[in-house]
Design an enzyme around this catalytic site. Structure first.
Site, PDB file in Angstrom:
ATOM      1  N   ARG A  90      -9.103  -0.985  -7.377  1.00 51.66           N
ATOM      2  CA  ARG A  90      -8.528  -0.225  -8.438  1.00 51.66           C
ATOM      3  C   ARG A  90      -8.071  -1.112  -9.852  1.00 51.66           C
ATOM      4  O   ARG A  90      -7.235  -1.999  -9.641  1.00 51.66           O
ATOM      5  CB  ARG A  90      -7.444   0.568  -7.959  1.00 51.66           C
ATOM      6  CG  ARG A  90      -7.369   1.908  -8.989  1.00 51.66           C
ATOM      7  CD  ARG A  90      -6.470   2.787  -8.378  1.00 51.66           C
ATOM      8  NE  ARG A  90      -5.102   2.573  -7.757  1.00 51.66           N
ATOM      9  CZ  ARG A  90      -4.184   3.351  -7.371  1.00 51.66           C
ATOM     10  NH1 ARG A  90      -4.398   4.646  -7.784  1.00 51.66           N
ATOM     11  NH2 ARG A  90      -3.114   3.069  -6.944  1.00 51.66           N
TER      12      ARG A  90
ATOM     13  N   THR B 107      -6.642   0.808 -16.050  1.00 49.36           N
ATOM     14  CA  THR B 107      -7.320   2.344 -16.125  1.00 49.36           C
ATOM     15  C   THR B 107      -7.094   3.178 -14.952  1.00 49.36           C
ATOM     16  O   THR B 107      -7.232   4.225 -14.870  1.00 49.36           O
ATOM     17  CB  THR B 107      -8.757   1.971 -16.353  1.00 49.36           C
ATOM     18  OG1 THR B 107      -9.238   1.346 -15.179  1.00 49.36           O
ATOM     19  CG2 THR B 107      -9.095   1.053 -17.587  1.00 49.36           C
TER      20      THR B 107
ATOM     21  N   ASP C 127       2.008   1.387  -0.849  1.00 47.98           N
ATOM     22  CA  ASP C 127       0.599   0.783  -0.578  1.00 47.98           C
ATOM     23  C   ASP C 127       0.110   0.281   0.711  1.00 47.98           C
ATOM     24  O   ASP C 127       0.532  -0.505   1.216  1.00 47.98           O
ATOM     25  CB  ASP C 127       0.547  -0.601  -1.642  1.00 47.98           C
ATOM     26  CG  ASP C 127      -0.587  -0.965  -1.886  1.00 47.98           C
ATOM     27  OD1 ASP C 127      -1.327  -1.341  -0.932  1.00 47.98           O
ATOM     28  OD2 ASP C 127      -1.092  -1.294  -3.129  1.00 47.98           O
TER      29      ASP C 127
ATOM     30  N   ASP D 115      -0.994  -3.114   1.152  1.00 56.25           N
ATOM     31  CA  ASP D 115      -0.081  -4.302   1.291  1.00 56.25           C
ATOM     32  C   ASP D 115       0.716  -4.323   2.532  1.00 56.25           C
ATOM     33  O   ASP D 115       1.006  -5.093   3.392  1.00 56.25           O
ATOM     34  CB  ASP D 115       1.008  -4.258   0.196  1.00 56.25           C
ATOM     35  CG  ASP D 115       0.269  -4.913  -1.179  1.00 56.25           C
ATOM     36  OD1 ASP D 115      -0.443  -5.463  -0.886  1.00 56.25           O
ATOM     37  OD2 ASP D 115       0.686  -4.184  -2.171  1.00 56.25           O
TER      38      ASP D 115
HETATM   39  N1  URA Z   1      -3.104   3.545  -2.494  1.00 57.02           N
HETATM   40  C1  URA Z   1      -2.578   3.390  -1.859  1.00 57.02           C
HETATM   41  O1  URA Z   1      -2.425   2.354  -1.084  1.00 57.02           O
HETATM   42  N2  URA Z   1      -1.088   4.260  -1.766  1.00 57.02           N
HETATM   43  C2  URA Z   1      -0.987   5.249  -2.562  1.00 57.02           C
HETATM   44  O2  URA Z   1       0.034   5.916  -2.623  1.00 57.02           O
HETATM   45  C3  URA Z   1      -2.007   5.572  -3.333  1.00 57.02           C
HETATM   46  C4  URA Z   1      -3.241   4.689  -3.253  1.00 57.02           C
END
Ligand code: URA
Length: 209
Positions: free
Chosen positions: A104, A108, A200, A203
């Site tokens: 991602r 953007t 995330d 992560d």
């Molecule tokens: N990707 C993630 O890892 N967490 C989110 O909250 C949104 C997208």
């Protein structure tokens, strides 16, 4: 129209609560994602078609059921989707695994495809795309686009936490696919993260950042 289903089995809810906690460490996070994915695979595969087969038991011959129909392919969206693969393979060990790499753009928020490697004959397979988070829906839509372009006809999208915005976007773009989530959360924040979510997922799974 495909269905959208929240799989709220008590074990799934319990394990999801554990990983939402910001103090949950990498090891426990990974373990719980693995277990939730297996529990979800159990529910998602509930409607798999069966066929009759004759079996010789030590006591005689009988006609019983075995899985029929399309063979399963699990497709993790890299990288967080990888955390869900083993759990599903524990239940469906003969499944093939395709990979799709998306990242991602932080500015953007748009997804970009950088890697696609699929088994042959996607048209005749039952595909489970897996990604823990269905946030904006951008990567999910792009992953489904990429698979349909390669012939896929039967696709289920399996995630842990979905945002209403992502579910709506994915259903609008691909009304034919089924979507399964362990939870439907409140909303996205201004950075495209799910609230309350779990942060995330990549992560937290891999202990990065
Ligand atoms: N990707 C993630 O890892 N967490 C989110 O909250 C949104 C997208």
């Amino acid at each position: 129209m495909g269905k959208f289903e929240v799989l709220d089995h008590p074990l799934i809810q319990h394990k999801l609560t554990i990983i939402r906690d910001k103090n949950c460490g990498t090891r426990e996070f990974r373990q719980c994602v693995d277990e939730i994915a297996a529990l979800m695979a159990y529910e998602v595969s509930r409607e798999m078609p069966l066929e009759d087969v004759e079996v010789q038991t030590p006591m005689g011959v009988t006609t019983k059921k075995r899985l029929a129909g399309k063979k399963v392919v699990v497709v993790p969206i890299l990288r967080a989707g990888l955390g869900m693969v083993e759990g599903i393979l524990n239940l469906i060990p003969a499944a093939k695994v395709g990979h799709i790499g998306m990242y991602r753009d932080e500015e953007t928020m748009q997804p970009h495809e950088y890697f696609v490697k699929m088994p042959s004959d996607l048209a005749n397979r039952e595909i489970f795309i897996v990604d823990p988070m269905l946030a904006t829906g951008g990567s999910a839509i792009m992953a489904v686009d990429a698979l349909k372009k390669r012939g896929a006809q039967s696709i289920k999208f399996v995630c842990l936490v979905a945002a209403p915005e992502g579910v709506e976007a994915l259903r609008k773009a691909h009304p034919d696919i089924d979507i399964f989530a362990a939870a439907l959360d409140e909303r996205l924040d201004e950075n495209g993260y799910i609230v309350p979510g779990l942060g995330d997922a990549g992560d937290r799974l891999f202990g990065t950042k």
